[in-house]
Enzyme design. Structure first.
Site, PDB file in Angstrom:
ATOM      1  N   ARG A 116       0.839  -1.196   0.000  1.00 33.29           N
ATOM      2  CA  ARG A 116       0.000   0.000   0.000  1.00 33.29           C
ATOM      3  C   ARG A 116       0.874   1.245   0.000  1.00 33.29           C
ATOM      4  O   ARG A 116       1.930   1.298   0.644  1.00 33.29           O
ATOM      5  CB  ARG A 116      -0.895  -0.013   1.244  1.00 33.29           C
ATOM      6  N   THR A 402      -9.401  -0.210  -9.939  1.00 31.94           N
ATOM      7  CA  THR A 402      -8.553  -1.203  -9.304  1.00 31.94           C
ATOM      8  C   THR A 402      -8.564  -2.423 -10.203  1.00 31.94           C
ATOM      9  O   THR A 402      -9.342  -2.503 -11.139  1.00 31.94           O
ATOM     10  CB  THR A 402      -9.113  -1.538  -7.898  1.00 31.94           C
ATOM     11  N   GLU A 422      -6.095   3.914  -7.391  1.00 28.85           N
ATOM     12  CA  GLU A 422      -7.238   4.561  -6.736  1.00 28.85           C
ATOM     13  C   GLU A 422      -8.262   5.019  -7.755  1.00 28.85           C
ATOM     14  O   GLU A 422      -9.023   4.209  -8.248  1.00 28.85           O
ATOM     15  CB  GLU A 422      -6.803   5.726  -5.841  1.00 28.85           C
ATOM     16  N   ASP A 442      -7.773   8.335  -0.084  1.00 29.26           N
ATOM     17  CA  ASP A 442      -8.425   7.287   0.710  1.00 29.26           C
ATOM     18  C   ASP A 442      -8.346   7.581   2.205  1.00 29.26           C
ATOM     19  O   ASP A 442      -8.984   6.896   3.010  1.00 29.26           O
ATOM     20  CB  ASP A 442      -7.797   5.915   0.427  1.00 29.26           C
ATOM     21  N   SER A 467      -8.150   1.062   2.921  1.00 30.20           N
ATOM     22  CA  SER A 467      -8.583   0.565   1.614  1.00 30.20           C
ATOM     23  C   SER A 467      -9.775  -0.356   1.794  1.00 30.20           C
ATOM     24  O   SER A 467     -10.109  -0.755   2.912  1.00 30.20           O
ATOM     25  CB  SER A 467      -7.423  -0.192   0.949  1.00 30.20           C
ATOM     26  N   SER A 468     -10.411  -0.698   0.685  1.00 33.06           N
ATOM     27  CA  SER A 468     -11.448  -1.729   0.696  1.00 33.06           C
ATOM     28  C   SER A 468     -11.035  -2.959  -0.103  1.00 33.06           C
ATOM     29  O   SER A 468     -11.827  -3.887  -0.272  1.00 33.06           O
ATOM     30  CB  SER A 468     -12.753  -1.177   0.109  1.00 33.06           C
ATOM     31  N   GLY A 490     -13.839  -0.112  -5.639  1.00 31.85           N
ATOM     32  CA  GLY A 490     -13.972   0.815  -4.523  1.00 31.85           C
ATOM     33  C   GLY A 490     -14.506   0.119  -3.295  1.00 31.85           C
ATOM     34  O   GLY A 490     -14.224  -1.053  -3.035  1.00 31.85           O
TER      35      GLY A 490
END
Length: 584
Positions: A116, A402, A422, A442, A467-468, A490
């Site tokens: 990340r 993504t 993103e 984010d 993040s998801s 997302g």
């Protein structure tokens, strides 16, 4: 290695094969008349030895080349992601980051890799506040240098390759380098996204690359070459990831970020030089006859997926019709409760105390599940109280740009990897042929909530934004691999993965059918139903249960592989994008 086979495949699945006709020398190097498995609508791709499912045919072919050369799942994932950086620049790339889950078949061990992005050392909690103290408009923050975090993809891939690679590092770069130099054809999806993006052409490098001299989006089928990108890849292939994080490439990145007119960023050379990928312990919970494993924070995806599935375990989902209001209601309500906890607690555990064990405690989740009524919606769910000390977060918009890929190699090792820049095309800042991320958006824009409580997901130097992304692995009770799955999308990623797990594990759909099953999800607000599908018909029934319904298009990019038995791999690729599952 023996894989248990709890379920038989319902019906006969077509085992379709075709010879791919390609023009690139890279793919002409394949043995003549080699057959490849292609996923088509309602037919799962099948293979006996190894398989990859990725978001673009070029990427899947690159990964398959590595698998055929004796490469590991990690080798194939790296080769595929480098190609995705080129052909799917709107979704992921070397200017962004990723999360990777790895399963080692020899000892049935699990490892999570965190690539990340991080906030620059000069960043403060007020990064996205205006002069009057109010949050910046979202799109003002997204576009330009301010939102660019330190890219983590290369460092993460290098770390994973050091521990699990079989082929030479440089060999993994060959498909992407050749494709960048020889050119690839602009796909309909890439053309469409270039056409509708209002910001991309405002930056010279991106404008020169993605548009004609007249300012029109490159037409479908245009042969697009990217020599600067090939040069970057060649440098990293020869010198390792340090060639990206130090020296001329790093200087170019920093200069591009800090010289954006009106919206310069804070990224510095030391931010790149000091970046470190993390090896983290995977999160797992038992679910019926399986074990579901996900990525720990800073992503919220792992915790939210595991919480939701564990709550759903309290109900006999297999007794319910696939497109029933009853099943959709239960999925939505469990997701609603998980998102309430997600929005309150989840952030980077290197900076914030996150009660992960308490959030995944079976007794806690059983209590949460008891709140679900089968005939009435909870409405807006409140977070639980797994610990006395609370940390408030703010739900942040996460546009769906993504990608996800899944790989199983000939030894039974597996990778589930989700990568991102993103927003679509990230910050729109392009340097040396690749786009830079806007992942700092984010973070929550406000460091404190309305009550003055500190926000867990606030900006901090070196911190990783929440993040998801939800790469997921499923094992059986003997710790043998059952599935690798994940998606872009997302904050809806969590719901996409959940519905696919339910479809595959509870409803016994094959991998392709589970991916194609219409989306139904809830993020502790409206219940989303996928437009143009059978899920639309549930609107009235769910409204009678108290759901507020939003029927909408949802472009997931689920790519998964299911192990059905020894020498029996079943792959699926999301028809909502342009991906493909390939194997032998």
């Amino acid at each position: 290695m023996h894989f248990s086979n709890r379920h038989t495949i319902p019906g006969m699945i077509a085992f379709s094969r075709l010879v791919l006709s390609v023009t690139l020398g890279l793919f002409l190097a394949l043995p003549p008349l080699v057959q490849e498995v292609q996923a088509s609508s309602r037919d799962a791709a099948l293979a006996k030895q190894h398989m990859i499912s990725a978001a673009n045919p070029h990427a899947s072919r690159a990964g398959l080349l590595m698998l055929r050369a004796g490469g590991s799942a990690v080798d194939a994932a790296i080769a595929a992601e480098l190609v995705l950086s080129l052909v799917e620049p709107q979704s992921s790339g070397i200017g962004g980051g990723a999360f990777m889950l790895h399963y080692q078949a020899s000892d049935r061990s699990l490892q999570a890799y965190d690539g990340r992005e991080t906030a620059p050392a000069a960043a403060t909690p007020e990064l996205f506040l205006q002069a009057d103290g109010s949050p910046m408009p979202f799109w003002d923050a997204v576009v330009g240098g301010r939102a660019v975090g330190t890219p983590g993809l290369f460092r993460m891939m290098e770390l994973a390759h050091t521990e699990h690679g079989r082929l030479p590092w440089a060999q993994l770069f060959e498909p992407a380098i050749e494709l960048a130099e020889e050119g690839f054809k602009v796909s309909p999806r890439l053309h469409r996204l270039i056409s509708v993006d209002p910001y991309l052409k405002t930056y010279r490098n991106a404008r020169d690359y993605f548009y004609t001299a007249e300012g029109e989006a490159l037409p479908v089928g245009t042969l697009l070459r990217n020599k600067p990108f090939a040069d970057v890849l060649r440098a990293v292939a020869e010198q390792g990831a340090s060639a990206f994080y130090e020296g001329a490439i790093a200087q170019d990145i920093v200069e591009a970020v800090r010289t954006v007119p009106e919206k310069p960023g804070l990224l510095a050379l030391d931010d790149l030089k000091n970046y470190q990928a993390r090896s983290r312990k995977m999160l797992c919970v038992s679910y019926r006859d399986w074990e579901i494993c996900g990525m720990p924070p800073p992503t919220s995806g792992g915790v939210a997926v595991l919480q939701t599935m564990k709550m759903l375990e309290q109900f006999e989902l297999s007794d319910l019709p696939p497109d029933s209001a009853e099943l959709t209601h239960l999925i939505a309500e469990a997701s609603r409760l998980a998102f309430a906890d997600r929005n309150r607690y989840l952030a980077d555990t290197d900076f914030v105390s996150v009660p992960v064990e308490a959030l995944l405690d079976p007794a806690y989740l059983a209590r949460r599940a008891s709140l679900i009524q089968t005939d009435k919606s909870l409405g807006k769910a409140e977070p639980g109280l797994p610990e006395a000390e609370l940390a408030q977060t703010l739900l942040q918009t996460e546009p769906p740009s993504t990608t996800h890929l899944s790989v199983v190699d000939q030894w039974g090792n597996a990778v589930s990897m989700t990568a991102s820049v993103e927003n679509a095309f990230g910050s729109r800042v392009m340097v040396n042929g690749f786009l830079l991320n806007n992942q700092l958006t984010d973070f929550s824009f406000r460091p404190f909530d309305d009550r003055g409580q500190a926000v867990a997901n606030a900006v901090a130097p070196g911190k990783r934004p929440r993040s998801s992304m939800s790469p997921t692995l499923v094992l059986n009770r003997d710790k043998e691999l059952v599935m690798a799955i994940g998606s872009p999308g997302g904050s809806r990623i969590i719901g996409f993965v959940i519905k696919t797990l339910v479809a595959s594990l509870d409803l016994d759909m094959d991998m392709q059918a589970a991916i194609e099953w219409p989306h139904r999800l809830n993020r502790n607000g409206k219940t989303d139903l996928e437009a143009g599908t059978s899920a639309e018909k549930l609107k009235v029934s769910l409204e009678k249960r108290g759901h507020e319904i939003d029927v909408r298009a949802m472009v997931s990019g689920l790519h998964g592989i299911r192990v059905r038995g020894q020498n029996h791999l079943e792959g699926g690729a999301d028809p909502r994008r342009e991906g493909i599952a390939l194997g032998d």
